[in-house]
Scaffold this active site. Structure first.
Site, PDB file in Angstrom:
ATOM      1  N   GLY A  31       0.812  -1.221   0.000  1.00  0.00           N
ATOM      2  CA  GLY A  31       0.000   0.000   0.000  1.00  0.00           C
ATOM      3  C   GLY A  31       0.840   1.263   0.000  1.00  0.00           C
ATOM      4  N   ALA A  32       0.210   2.398   0.385  1.00  0.00           N
ATOM      5  CA  ALA A  32       0.828   3.733   0.232  1.00  0.00           C
ATOM      6  C   ALA A  32       1.309   3.854  -1.208  1.00  0.00           C
ATOM      7  CB  ALA A  32       1.974   3.938   1.231  1.00  0.00           C
ATOM      8  N   HIS A  34       2.234   4.506  -5.059  1.00  0.00           N
ATOM      9  CA  HIS A  34       2.777   5.614  -5.843  1.00  0.00           C
ATOM     10  C   HIS A  34       2.918   5.126  -7.282  1.00  0.00           C
ATOM     11  CE1 HIS A  34       6.443   3.303  -5.529  1.00  0.00           C
ATOM     12  NE2 HIS A  34       6.498   3.466  -4.216  1.00  0.00           N
ATOM     13  N   HIS A  37       4.297   1.547  -7.944  1.00  0.00           N
ATOM     14  CA  HIS A  37       3.313   0.463  -7.808  1.00  0.00           C
ATOM     15  C   HIS A  37       2.355   0.456  -9.007  1.00  0.00           C
ATOM     16  CE1 HIS A  37       4.037   1.491  -3.395  1.00  0.00           C
ATOM     17  NE2 HIS A  37       4.383   0.224  -3.440  1.00  0.00           N
ATOM     18  N   GLY A 147       8.610  -5.234  -8.760  1.00  0.00           N
ATOM     19  CA  GLY A 147       9.462  -4.157  -9.238  1.00  0.00           C
ATOM     20  C   GLY A 147      10.940  -4.496  -9.094  1.00  0.00           C
ATOM     21  N   GLU A 148      11.727  -4.048 -10.070  1.00  0.00           N
ATOM     22  CA  GLU A 148      13.188  -4.173  -9.948  1.00  0.00           C
ATOM     23  C   GLU A 148      13.731  -3.265  -8.855  1.00  0.00           C
ATOM     24  OE1 GLU A 148      14.876  -3.437 -13.777  1.00  0.00           O
ATOM     25  OE2 GLU A 148      14.214  -5.360 -14.578  1.00  0.00           O
ATOM     26  N   VAL A 176      10.707   2.957 -11.316  1.00  0.00           N
ATOM     27  CA  VAL A 176      10.130   4.271 -11.641  1.00  0.00           C
ATOM     28  C   VAL A 176      10.784   5.297 -10.716  1.00  0.00           C
ATOM     29  CG1 VAL A 176       8.019   5.646 -11.719  1.00  0.00           C
ATOM     30  CG2 VAL A 176       7.975   3.243 -12.413  1.00  0.00           C
ATOM     31  N   ARG A 187       8.724   4.905   1.504  1.00  0.00           N
ATOM     32  CA  ARG A 187       9.532   5.434   2.617  1.00  0.00           C
ATOM     33  C   ARG A 187      10.090   6.829   2.323  1.00  0.00           C
ATOM     34  NH1 ARG A 187      10.918  -0.329   3.368  1.00  0.00           N
ATOM     35  NH2 ARG A 187      10.150  -0.908   5.417  1.00  0.00           N
TER      36      ARG A 187
HETATM   37  P1  AMP Z   1       6.059  -2.446  -1.577  1.00  0.00           P
HETATM   38  O1  AMP Z   1       4.692  -1.880  -1.424  1.00  0.00           O
HETATM   39  O2  AMP Z   1       7.148  -1.511  -1.201  1.00  0.00           O
HETATM   40  O3  AMP Z   1       6.192  -3.825  -0.973  1.00  0.00           O
HETATM   41  O4  AMP Z   1       6.245  -2.657  -3.132  1.00  0.00           O
HETATM   42  C1  AMP Z   1       5.334  -3.439  -3.873  1.00  0.00           C
HETATM   43  C2  AMP Z   1       5.925  -3.695  -5.238  1.00  0.00           C
HETATM   44  O5  AMP Z   1       6.138  -2.447  -5.908  1.00  0.00           O
HETATM   45  C3  AMP Z   1       7.288  -4.396  -5.182  1.00  0.00           C
HETATM   46  O6  AMP Z   1       7.345  -5.374  -6.210  1.00  0.00           O
HETATM   47  C4  AMP Z   1       8.247  -3.270  -5.420  1.00  0.00           C
HETATM   48  O7  AMP Z   1       9.464  -3.674  -5.997  1.00  0.00           O
HETATM   49  C5  AMP Z   1       7.452  -2.411  -6.394  1.00  0.00           C
HETATM   50  N1  AMP Z   1       7.964  -1.036  -6.398  1.00  0.00           N
HETATM   51  C6  AMP Z   1       8.131  -0.213  -5.330  1.00  0.00           C
HETATM   52  N2  AMP Z   1       8.692   0.957  -5.705  1.00  0.00           N
HETATM   53  C7  AMP Z   1       8.894   0.865  -7.039  1.00  0.00           C
HETATM   54  C8  AMP Z   1       9.459   1.741  -8.026  1.00  0.00           C
HETATM   55  N3  AMP Z   1       9.929   2.942  -7.707  1.00  0.00           N
HETATM   56  N4  AMP Z   1       9.504   1.312  -9.304  1.00  0.00           N
HETATM   57  C9  AMP Z   1       9.039   0.079  -9.644  1.00  0.00           C
HETATM   58  N5  AMP Z   1       8.499  -0.788  -8.774  1.00  0.00           N
HETATM   59  C10 AMP Z   1       8.425  -0.407  -7.488  1.00  0.00           C
END
Ligand code: AMP
Length: 283
Positions: A31-32, A34, A37, A147-148, A176, A187
């Site tokens: 969540g949160a 952007h 995501h 995401g990478e 991104v 974060r």
């Molecule tokens: P999280 O909510 O941080 O667990 O991220 C969920 C998914 O979004 C994960 O697969 C992350 O790698 C991906 N993600 C987070 N930030 C980015 C970004 N800036 N660019 C691409 N994918 C992202």
């Protein structure tokens, strides 16, 4: 778009989609949301007919003293963003729904879970693998998008799927970034104005390694040292690691012979940030 909170409802919704011969995608998130995501959701919408997004701040991937309690949460806003992207289902379980109180079995990510992020965050990747395996079991997606940005996570999830014969195709999506290069992250909201400016040092370090590599510098220790010196020169940043690694094993490489990954982690103020970039050897 449906919002569902129980595993059984999700199973029924996916079954109904499958009866219509739809290809099912899952985008796991905390969540949160952007634009990073949302890029995963967009990629999922182009490759699948039914896109499920999970929003779950998974307690088992946070260590003691990490930011589980403070982690940003805004589910109503997230739901509106997902609706606008055309997602079909958002799964927002509580911790009690996800984990039965007597759960005992977890997934061991193997040695790749002990290095880099895993060295600083013991147990983190076991928590990630376990929750991702559970989400795969609930949603049974054909495709799952990661995401990478969290490169080590992507590598470990791919490995889990291969080693445990999970019937899902893992799709990695590019990082991104903000216009100044900072990788989008939930974060980043913790950063003060000065810290936000200083945080671009991670990207600058990665780009300098990329430029050196393209210019013919193939000695990985020189590339890593260049990244270290850029990050340590920033007074608001404190370096955790800067390395050049094999993109499949995550082991440090000594010479750039093919595509490798530059990975960095640093604290900017109290906020821990990670980033990475593919390095390709130049002529
Ligand atoms: P999280 O909510 O941080 O667990 O991220 C969920 C998914 O979004 C994960 O697969 C992350 O790698 C991906 N993600 C987070 N930030 C980015 C970004 N800036 N660019 C691409 N994918 C992202």
């Amino acid at each position: 778009m449906e919002r569902l909170t129980s595993k059984e409802e999700v199973r029924q919704a996916v079954l109904a989609a499958r009866r219509e011969r739809k290809r099912v995608a899952l985008v796991p998130t905390m969540g949160a949301l952007h634009a990073g995501h949302l890029s995963l959701v967009q990629a999922a919408c182009t490759r699948a007919d039914y896109v499920a997004v999970s929003i779950f701040v998974n307690p088992t991937q946070f260590g003691p003293g990490e930011d589980f309690e403070a982690y940003p949460r805004d589910v109503e806003r997230d739901i509106e963003l997902l609706r606008a992207e055309g997602a079909d289902l958002v799964f927002t379980p509580t911790t009690e729904v996800m984990y039965s109180p007597d759960a005992q079995v977890t997934i061991d990510p193997g040695p790749a879970g002990d290095v880099w992020e895993g060295a600083v965050r013991p147990g983190h990747f076991a928590g990630v693998c376990t929750v991702v395996a559970k989400l795969f079991g609930i949603v049974t997606p054909d495709l799952a998008f990661f995401g990478e940005k969290d490169f080590q996570q992507l590598v470990i999830v791919r490995r889990m799927v291969r080693d445990l014969d999970m019937a899902v195709k893992v799709v990695g999506c590019p990082v991104v970034r903000e216009p100044d290069g900072l990788a989008l992250s939930s974060r980043n909201a913790y950063l003060s104005g000065d810290e936000r400016v200083a945080a671009t040092v991670l990207y600058h370090a990665l780009r300098s390694a990329e430029t050196l590599a393209l210019g013919g510098e193939h000695d990985a220790s020189v590339l890593a040292e260049a990244m270290r010196s850029i990050i340590t020169a920033e007074p608001l940043a404190s370096l955790d690691y800067a390395a050049v690694v094999d993109p499949v094993t995550l082991a440090p490489v000594s010479t750039l012979e093919g595509p490798a990954r530059a990975i960095v982690a640093a604290r900017v103020g109290a906020t821990r940030l990670i980033d990475n970039l593919q390095l390709v050897p130049g002529a």
